[in-house]
Design a protein around this motif. Structure first.
Motif, mmCIF file in Angstrom:
data_model
loop_
_atom_site.group_PDB
_atom_site.id
_atom_site.type_symbol
_atom_site.label_atom_id
_atom_site.label_comp_id
_atom_site.label_asym_id
_atom_site.label_seq_id
_atom_site.Cartn_x
_atom_site.Cartn_y
_atom_site.Cartn_z
ATOM 1 N N UNK A 79 54.660 168.284 24.403
ATOM 2 C CA UNK A 79 55.040 166.883 24.223
ATOM 3 C C UNK A 79 55.248 166.180 25.553
ATOM 4 N N UNK A 80 55.660 164.936 25.477
ATOM 5 C CA UNK A 80 55.831 164.096 26.670
ATOM 6 C C UNK A 80 57.321 163.917 26.959
ATOM 7 N N UNK A 81 57.792 164.269 28.155
ATOM 8 C CA UNK A 81 59.200 164.025 28.492
ATOM 9 C C UNK A 81 59.525 162.538 28.394
ATOM 10 N N UNK A 82 60.741 162.226 27.964
ATOM 11 C CA UNK A 82 61.124 160.826 27.752
ATOM 12 C C UNK A 82 61.026 160.001 29.030
ATOM 13 N N UNK A 83 61.292 160.620 30.186
ATOM 14 C CA UNK A 83 61.228 159.863 31.435
ATOM 15 C C UNK A 83 59.797 159.673 31.923
ATOM 16 N N UNK A 84 58.842 160.331 31.253
ATOM 17 C CA UNK A 84 57.431 160.208 31.633
ATOM 18 C C UNK A 84 56.736 159.129 30.810
#
Length: 453
Positions: A389-394
């Motif tokens: 998945x995609x980190x929230x800060x990314x």
């Protein structure tokens, strides 16, 4: 001595009850007192409605209007219809005492049924047991509600006297029927409700306009920054291209004559690195000076299938064990540049495979799933993986040029994807889905039909 006996007599005094006074139970208020208390509740409801208007959102405000109307008019049910802007549709947006499946699905036309007739005439209506006698109502206006003994319906008017919607309350048998006095109070309540709803809508419109303006300013600033960045990148790419060509040519020439394996290994590294730099310069030039798309009608299903077929071996080499395709339609006509769209899709597929490989995802079920389905005026293509998945800060920086989390990435891939999709009238967004992994959604408009089609 004579004994004197005193006799006490009881005098009964009869009093007359004033004419018109009714004997009441000491614990029950008289009808007059009950009526005063009811009017007090109605006035309190008006005050509370106005006081809370500026401190709540529209949805909660509509619920407050409905609940206070039901309480103030001693009703069993209540509902609010709002008119969809620019149309003749009335949607039930709030209700009390009605089943959820009813309140979520009721839509009327202005002029249809009692609520629609009130919106059309902008006149309040009192309907008792026999509504057919009402001068404003026709046979088709009467809904089959045998439990309703009495009902009130009034328009919600805006500042220019336009009908924003309709407010309705009703009592069920065997309750007492509403009177003309109730209708006047209810009309006053509806007028107040219309004013606060109009105020709330104006506040919401101004807030949205401010957000849109801020977004536009950010986009303009982003465009200016990208233009400057693109010009700089194009200059660098142009200056690098010729020297890189010379270096590669020299290394390949030396490879032809060299017999030393160590030297050959180093020369192959030089060629490989030059190829990487060559791709970087190409990406920089494409981003800085994008080729305008050549738009022709294509079948989106064919474009997606072609790219998956072309990349299947490469995706397997990167560790993706499965590529699943689900097409809910056979024909998805779009007006696009097939080559540019194909490159954008290729970028997303390779990114998905690399994301799963980056965390050592060598499971037998590591997979990419593509789904294509029809929307009202567009086609929706999803590219999903079951990776980390995609980190929230990314996510918030994902589409920015030169932003990358890869050790050797340029940060131009997804920026170019977005630029390509938007240049062809579409949108692209990214999110994490509940089952894990990332999901990229591409939305492209249906191809416009010509007069010959």
């Amino acid at each position: 001595m004579a004994e004197i006996v005193k006799r006490q007599t009881t005098v009964r005094v009869k009093t007359r009850r004033p004419v018109g006074m009714v004997a009441t139970h000491p614990l029950q208020p008289s009808p007059a007192v009950a009526e005063l208390e009811r009017r007090e509740r109605q006035l309190a409801a008006l005050y509370e409605l106005w006081r809370s208007a500026a401190h709540t959102d529209l949805e909660r405000l509509l619920k407050n209007v409905t609940e206070r109307a039901v309480a103030a008019l001693d009703a069993h049910t209540g509902s609010v219809f709002l008119r969809e802007r620019g149309t003749d549709l009335l949607h039930m947006v709030s209700s009390v005492g009605l089943p959820n499946d009813v309140s979520d699905s009721v839509t009327l036309l202005v002029g249809e049924r009692i609520a629609g007739r009130v919106a059309e005439t902008r006149q309040p209506i009192l309907v008792n047991r026999d509504p057919h006698t009402h001068p404003l109502l026709a046979e088709g206006d009467i809904a089959k509600r045998p439990e309703v003994e009495s009902a009130l319906c009034a328009p919600l008017l805006g500042v220019t006297n336009e009908a924003l919607g309709v407010l309705c309350v009703s009592r069920h048998a065997p309750a007492t029927q509403y009177t003309e006095s109730d209708l006047r109070v209810f009309s006053l309540f509806a007028a107040q409700a219309g004013a606060v709803i109009a105020q709330r809508q104006t506040i919401d419109d101004l807030t949205q306009a401010a957000k849109d303006q801020a977004k536009l300013e950010r986009e303009m600033e982003r465009s200016r920054a990208l233009a400057a960045m693109g010009q700089f990148a194009a200059t660098i790419a142009h200056e690098l291209r010729n020297p890189l060509g010379s270096i590669k040519g020299a290394a390949q020439f030396l490879l032809q004559d060299s017999k030393d394996e160590t030297v050959r290994d180093f020369l192959n590294i030089v060629v490989e690195e030059v190829n990487g730099l060559g791709k970087l310069t190409t990406d920089l030039l494409e981003f800085a000076r994008p080729t305008p798309p050549a738009l022709y009608e294509h079948n989106l299903v064919d474009i997606v299938r072609s790219e998956v077929s072309f990349l299947r071996e490469e995706l397997a080499r990167l560790g993706c064990s499965q590529v699943q395709e689900f097409y809910k339609i056979d024909e998805a006509p779009v007006q696009v540049d097939a080559a540019q769209l194909g490159r954008a899709l290729r970028n997303l597929l390779i990114n998905a495979a690399q994301a799963m490989a980056s965390v050592g995802n060598t499971r037998i079920d590591s997979r990419i799933t593509l789904t294509l389905e029809a929307r009202e005026a567009s086609w929706l293509l999803r590219v999903e993986d079951n990776g980390p998945g995609l980190p929230s800060d990314v996510i918030e920086h994902l589409w920015e040029p030169f932003f990358t989390t890869k050790a050797r990435g340029t940060g131009l891939g997804l920026a170019q994807v977005r630029k390509t999709i938007e240049a062809q009238g579409g949108t692209v967004r990214a999110e994490n889905h509940a089952a894990g992994g990332a999901c990229f959604e591409i939305c492209l408009p249906h191809a416009q039909k010509t007069e010959d089609q």
